[in-house]
Scaffold this motif. Sequence first.
Motif, PDB file in Angstrom:
ATOM      1  N   ARG A 257      59.994 130.036  61.508  1.00  0.00           N
ATOM      2  CA  ARG A 257      60.387 128.740  61.444  1.00  0.00           C
ATOM      3  C   ARG A 257      61.609 128.426  60.424  1.00  0.00           C
ATOM      4  NH1 ARG A 257      54.718 127.337  61.837  1.00  0.00           N
ATOM      5  NH2 ARG A 257      54.260 126.554  63.789  1.00  0.00           N
ATOM      6  N   ALA A 258      61.609 129.016  59.345  1.00  0.00           N
ATOM      7  CA  ALA A 258      62.500 128.581  58.124  1.00  0.00           C
ATOM      8  C   ALA A 258      63.835 129.244  58.723  1.00  0.00           C
ATOM      9  CB  ALA A 258      62.153 129.478  56.921  1.00  0.00           C
ATOM     10  N   TYR A 259      63.745 130.595  59.375  1.00  0.00           N
ATOM     11  CA  TYR A 259      65.012 131.122  59.695  1.00  0.00           C
ATOM     12  C   TYR A 259      65.516 130.512  61.055  1.00  0.00           C
ATOM     13  CZ  TYR A 259      64.890 134.880  56.277  1.00  0.00           C
ATOM     14  OH  TYR A 259      64.774 135.628  55.112  1.00  0.00           O
TER      15      TYR A 259
ATOM     16  N   TYR B 185      58.185 128.824  52.451  1.00  0.00           N
ATOM     17  CA  TYR B 185      57.266 129.000  53.693  1.00  0.00           C
ATOM     18  C   TYR B 185      55.889 129.548  53.370  1.00  0.00           C
ATOM     19  CZ  TYR B 185      59.199 133.834  53.258  1.00  0.00           C
ATOM     20  OH  TYR B 185      59.448 134.944  52.761  1.00  0.00           O
TER      21      TYR B 185
ATOM     22  N   SER C 274      63.092 131.088  45.735  1.00  0.00           N
ATOM     23  CA  SER C 274      63.714 129.947  46.451  1.00  0.00           C
ATOM     24  C   SER C 274      63.506 128.495  45.725  1.00  0.00           C
ATOM     25  CB  SER C 274      63.055 130.055  47.661  1.00  0.00           C
ATOM     26  OG  SER C 274      63.611 130.993  48.432  1.00  0.00           O
TER      27      SER C 274
ATOM     28  N   PHE D 124      64.440 129.579  50.881  1.00  0.00           N
ATOM     29  CA  PHE D 124      63.652 129.599  52.208  1.00  0.00           C
ATOM     30  C   PHE D 124      62.199 129.466  51.666  1.00  0.00           C
ATOM     31  CE2 PHE D 124      67.242 131.775  53.886  1.00  0.00           C
ATOM     32  CZ  PHE D 124      67.088 131.438  55.378  1.00  0.00           C
TER      33      PHE D 124
ATOM     34  N   ARG E  18      65.862 127.267  61.215  1.00  0.00           N
ATOM     35  CA  ARG E  18      66.604 125.962  60.409  1.00  0.00           C
ATOM     36  C   ARG E  18      67.746 126.095  59.495  1.00  0.00           C
ATOM     37  NH1 ARG E  18      62.946 121.587  61.066  1.00  0.00           N
ATOM     38  NH2 ARG E  18      63.770 120.498  59.156  1.00  0.00           N
TER      39      ARG E  18
ATOM     40  N   ASP F 193      55.511 130.459  59.541  1.00  0.00           N
ATOM     41  CA  ASP F 193      56.379 129.428  58.904  1.00  0.00           C
ATOM     42  C   ASP F 193      57.863 130.269  58.254  1.00  0.00           C
ATOM     43  OD1 ASP F 193      56.447 126.780  58.097  1.00  0.00           O
ATOM     44  OD2 ASP F 193      55.782 127.410  56.027  1.00  0.00           O
ATOM     45  N   MET F 194      57.476 131.462  58.139  1.00  0.00           N
ATOM     46  CA  MET F 194      58.931 132.174  57.788  1.00  0.00           C
ATOM     47  C   MET F 194      59.942 132.212  59.157  1.00  0.00           C
ATOM     48  SD  MET F 194      59.427 135.973  56.623  1.00  0.00           S
ATOM     49  CE  MET F 194      59.015 136.766  58.238  1.00  0.00           C
TER      50      MET F 194
END
Length: 411
Positions: A315-317, A307, A201, A305, A319, A312-313
């Motif tokens: 949260r990334a999904y 994280y 990423s 992505f 957003r 945190d992963m």
Amino acid sequence: MSEEIKKHRPPPDPNSAKYKLGQIAAKAYSDAQAAKDRGEPVGWCASNFPVEIPETLGLAVVYPENQAAGIAARGGGARLCEISEADGYSNDICAYARISLAYAKIKDAPEQNVPMPDFVLCCNNICNCMIKWYENLSRELNIPLIMIDIPFNPDYEVSDGELAYVRAQFWDAIHQLEALTGKKWSDEKYREVMEYSGRTSRAWLAATACARYEPSPFNGFDLLNHMAVMVTARGKKEAAEAMETLLQEYEDNHEKGLSTFRAEEKYRIMFEGIACWPWLRVTSTGLKSRGINMVTTIYADAFGFIYKDFDDMCRAYCRVPNAINLELSRDKRVKLCRDNHVEGLLVHTNRSCKLWSGFMVEMSRQIGQACDIPVVSFDGDQADPRNFSEAQYDTRVQGLMEIMQARKEAM
């Protein structure tokens, strides 16, 4: 292409990013077929379902959206859409869904075959059409559906409540897959996948950010082809290495004054929306012939992505572009326009993607106002060739060029 041209074409460079990325994209399909042939369970997976889950579990999955795009780009979109429509599916629903549902019925498409699934993985952070599409696949093929619900976020940040809700579903999906396939989750393997996903990423986002250079070291349509690896293989070592090669090539192009945009870059635009895969050559040539380079698009960056841990992963999904509010969506695009010195915005009003296109009228108005750039839209479709007018596209692009030209002359 004639045999004479093919005969004199230089062989591909196996060390180039283009070759490496093409091999990885192709291997995703062949690996899945090999797993199926060995009697292992294979899944069909939504593009923004957390790829880290099947990757960590060692499960082979393929992506119906990628398959549909490939079928459409190779001329088979209308044929499969008509099969679904004959079964009662409306022309108004997503063409990816229509192509996928048709393939599930006929189980063969020479443009891009994939192994039939033993389970389906769905995540609705893209749109709610995904839910009914995957429910129907599950019902018609009589296979399990594992569903992750990610709610639309009206705020800028992911709340603790949303995180807890999504985290519980990620773990539930993991446990369901363990029970279904006999595979076991490994924290050590997950950390490895997370590291490769981060490397891939970071290199991808740094490569797309090379559009800040003037002229851009790449043709923006290259991104639409390379991003397939970001969907299918983001957590693999070879993907990280290939994306790092791509970044290095773009940096080298900048240093040497080279570009994969094979024309003089007179104007720089942002392209908004999913590509018109059946009309990719037409849409690309319509820009290139006028010296217009599509230097950036949120569609490409959406699959980067980064994280630091499992939470945190999650949260990334939460957003991804279609799961966030208009204001945050606008601000992300405004940043891309400013960072990459964009002079115009070309918006694809995509009949297949009602959610994306629905709020683009207001969002593109705000982007144009914030960045002081002209905005032009055209009607099209990501996979159904019947919903695109070459003449309309040409007229709109010509109009956008004339406005950008007049602005340059006035300055």
